[in-house]
Motif scaffolding. Structure first.
Motif, PDB file in Angstrom:
ATOM      1  N   LYS A 125      12.342  -4.982   6.036  1.00 51.98           N
ATOM      2  CA  LYS A 125      11.894  -3.762   5.349  1.00 51.98           C
ATOM      3  C   LYS A 125      11.418  -4.100   3.933  1.00 51.98           C
ATOM      4  N   GLY A 126      12.146  -4.962   3.264  1.00 56.48           N
ATOM      5  CA  GLY A 126      11.746  -5.368   1.921  1.00 56.48           C
ATOM      6  C   GLY A 126      10.422  -6.114   1.928  1.00 56.48           C
ATOM      7  N   GLN A 169       8.048  -5.825   4.128  1.00 61.12           N
ATOM      8  CA  GLN A 169       6.990  -4.851   4.411  1.00 61.12           C
ATOM      9  C   GLN A 169       6.590  -4.090   3.139  1.00 61.12           C
ATOM     10  N   ASN A 170       7.548  -3.776   2.293  1.00 61.22           N
ATOM     11  CA  ASN A 170       7.233  -3.113   1.026  1.00 61.22           C
ATOM     12  C   ASN A 170       6.438  -4.026   0.094  1.00 61.22           C
ATOM     13  N   TYR A 210       4.419  -6.462   1.109  1.00 61.43           N
ATOM     14  CA  TYR A 210       3.076  -6.503   1.691  1.00 61.43           C
ATOM     15  C   TYR A 210       2.266  -5.266   1.312  1.00 61.43           C
ATOM     16  N   LYS A 211       2.901  -4.117   1.344  1.00 63.95           N
ATOM     17  CA  LYS A 211       2.228  -2.870   0.984  1.00 63.95           C
ATOM     18  C   LYS A 211       1.739  -2.942  -0.460  1.00 63.95           C
ATOM     19  N   ALA A 212       2.595  -3.422  -1.357  1.00 64.22           N
ATOM     20  CA  ALA A 212       2.214  -3.555  -2.768  1.00 64.22           C
ATOM     21  C   ALA A 212       1.071  -4.549  -2.935  1.00 64.22           C
TER      22      ALA A 212
END
Length: 151
Positions: free
Chosen positions: A17-18, A20-21, A23-25
């Motif tokens: 989950k971390g 993925q966050n 990557y989003k940033a």
């Protein structure tokens, strides 16, 4: 070759989950997607991370990259297929990935070349992509994740 263990990302799903966050940033930082793909692939080549090289090529092709350019990433200095901004990002990738090769691996000259092409937000995305890729490379190499495996 068999993996030594299940990938830590599967054992520790909150870590995924971390990631993925992050990557989003990175995606929101504004650096060109093709540049981020090249950065990931080059760092993975340097570190000999076969699953990341495999996944990086697959992802780059899916996002419109060409076979010809991907075949030349390892020799980008000798290729005319990369833009000046991509060259600057690849040089920054190599320096930041090979920290132990020399003191002050990311020289002011390397940084200035990248800063000519990318603003601070974009550079943040590129630096984060380099760091995240190096993390993946170290995890996969340590646990011997086979090529073709994905997170």
């Amino acid at each position: 070759m068999n993996a030594r263990m299940t990938n830590p990302a599967e054992i520790l799903p909150d870590a995924t989950k971390g990631v993925q966050n992050i990557y989003k940033a990175i995606a929101q930082a504004g650096a060109p997607g093709a540049t981020l793909e090249l950065v990931h692939l080059r760092a993975s080549q340097i570190n000999g991370c076969s699953p990341c090289v495999f996944g990086g090529i697959k992802s780059a092709l899916k996002n419109g990259e060409t076979d010809e350019r991907l075949h030349q990433v390892a020799a980008w200095r000798d290729s005319d297929l990369f833009t000046a901004s991509e060259r600057a990002a690849l040089e920054l990738t190599e320096a930041a990935t090979r920290l132990a090769d020399r003191p002050g691996a990311v020289t002011d000259e390397i940084w200035a070349a990248a800063a000519e092409h990318f603003d601070e937000r974009q550079l943040s995305g590129i630096v984060m992509m380099i760091a995240l890729t190096n993390m993946f490379n170290r995890i996969n190499t340590t646990v011997r994740t086979p090529a073709g495996a994905t997170w």
